[in-house]
Every structure is written in C-alpha cells, then in structure tokens.
Scaffold this motif. Structure first.
Motif, mmCIF file in Angstrom:
data_model
loop_
_atom_site.group_PDB
_atom_site.id
_atom_site.type_symbol
_atom_site.label_atom_id
_atom_site.label_comp_id
_atom_site.label_asym_id
_atom_site.label_seq_id
_atom_site.Cartn_x
_atom_site.Cartn_y
_atom_site.Cartn_z
ATOM 1 N N ASP A 19 -15.744 0.467 -3.765
ATOM 2 C CA ASP A 19 -14.341 0.814 -3.971
ATOM 3 C C ASP A 19 -13.412 -0.373 -3.760
ATOM 4 O O ASP A 19 -12.234 -0.302 -4.100
ATOM 5 N N ASP A 35 -8.418 -11.334 -4.770
ATOM 6 C CA ASP A 35 -9.045 -10.092 -5.242
ATOM 7 C C ASP A 35 -8.483 -8.877 -4.509
ATOM 8 O O ASP A 35 -8.237 -7.831 -5.123
ATOM 9 N N ASP A 37 -5.506 -8.663 -3.055
ATOM 10 C CA ASP A 37 -4.120 -8.458 -3.505
ATOM 11 C C ASP A 37 -4.070 -7.741 -4.848
ATOM 12 O O ASP A 37 -3.279 -6.817 -5.037
ATOM 13 N N GLU A 38 -4.933 -8.144 -5.783
ATOM 14 C CA GLU A 38 -4.976 -7.475 -7.088
ATOM 15 C C GLU A 38 -5.415 -6.024 -6.937
ATOM 16 O O GLU A 38 -4.864 -5.131 -7.584
ATOM 17 N N TRP A 39 -6.399 -5.785 -6.089
ATOM 18 C CA TRP A 39 -6.883 -4.430 -5.842
ATOM 19 C C TRP A 39 -5.775 -3.564 -5.244
ATOM 20 O O TRP A 39 -5.581 -2.419 -5.652
ATOM 21 N N ASN A 41 -2.551 -4.014 -5.593
ATOM 22 C CA ASN A 41 -1.529 -3.776 -6.613
ATOM 23 C C ASN A 41 -1.939 -2.684 -7.589
ATOM 24 O O ASN A 41 -1.091 -1.936 -8.080
ATOM 25 N N LYS A 42 -3.231 -2.583 -7.880
ATOM 26 C CA LYS A 42 -3.710 -1.526 -8.771
ATOM 27 C C LYS A 42 -3.502 -0.136 -8.156
ATOM 28 O O LYS A 42 -3.352 0.850 -8.867
ATOM 29 N N HIS A 43 -3.512 -0.066 -6.836
ATOM 30 C CA HIS A 43 -3.403 1.210 -6.137
ATOM 31 C C HIS A 43 -2.000 1.461 -5.596
ATOM 32 O O HIS A 43 -1.790 2.387 -4.821
ATOM 33 N N ARG A 44 -1.058 0.657 -6.027
ATOM 34 C CA ARG A 44 0.317 0.748 -5.533
ATOM 35 C C ARG A 44 1.103 1.783 -6.328
ATOM 36 O O ARG A 44 1.004 1.833 -7.544
ATOM 37 N N TYR A 45 1.857 2.600 -5.622
ATOM 38 C CA TYR A 45 2.756 3.549 -6.267
ATOM 39 C C TYR A 45 4.091 2.866 -6.502
ATOM 40 O O TYR A 45 4.598 2.158 -5.622
ATOM 41 N N ARG A 46 4.641 3.071 -7.682
ATOM 42 C CA ARG A 46 5.933 2.471 -8.005
ATOM 43 C C ARG A 46 7.057 3.262 -7.344
ATOM 44 O O ARG A 46 6.929 4.466 -7.122
#
Length: 66
Positions: A19, A35, A37-39, A41-46
């Motif tokens: 995961d 990696d 940080d990118e992960w 950001n993918k799971h960040r709610y706007r």
C-alpha cells in the motif's frame, strides 16, 4: 514513520500489503521521501476552495470555446 505520522507496525503492514512505496535491499527497508510525498498527494483530499476553483476553471473553459 515519524515523517508521515504513523506507527512502525502500521508502516510494516502497509508495506506487506504493498500500500506504500518502498525499496528493499537485502534486509534493509528504505523509503524515498519523493515517493512518499507523491503517495501522500495521491491520497490527499482537496479543500472546498480547491474544488470550487477547479470547477470554475472547467466551467469558464467550456464557455470560451463557443
């Protein structure tokens, strides 16, 4: 674990489930900050403001084309 605020056991579980991005070299388990940080950001709610701005841009771009 400190960087993302999770416990070590949680990180190991996430690693076992693939995961979270990781690198395994021999017995060492490594995590690149980029990696992670990118992960994250993918799971960040706007925020509501970000959603509104995106919708506003899309709305304006549709009506400019006409």
């Amino acid at each position: 674990a400190k960087y993302i605020g999770l416990s070590k056991p949680t990180i190991y579980t996430m690693k076992s489930n693939h995961d979270i991005p990781f690198i395994k070299t021999g017995k060492k388990l490594l995590f690149r900050r980029k990696d992670i940080d990118e992960w994250l950001n993918k799971h960040r709610y706007r925020t509501k403001d970000e959603i509104y701005e995106e919708a506003s841009r899309e709305f304006k771009s549709k009506f400019r084309k006409r």
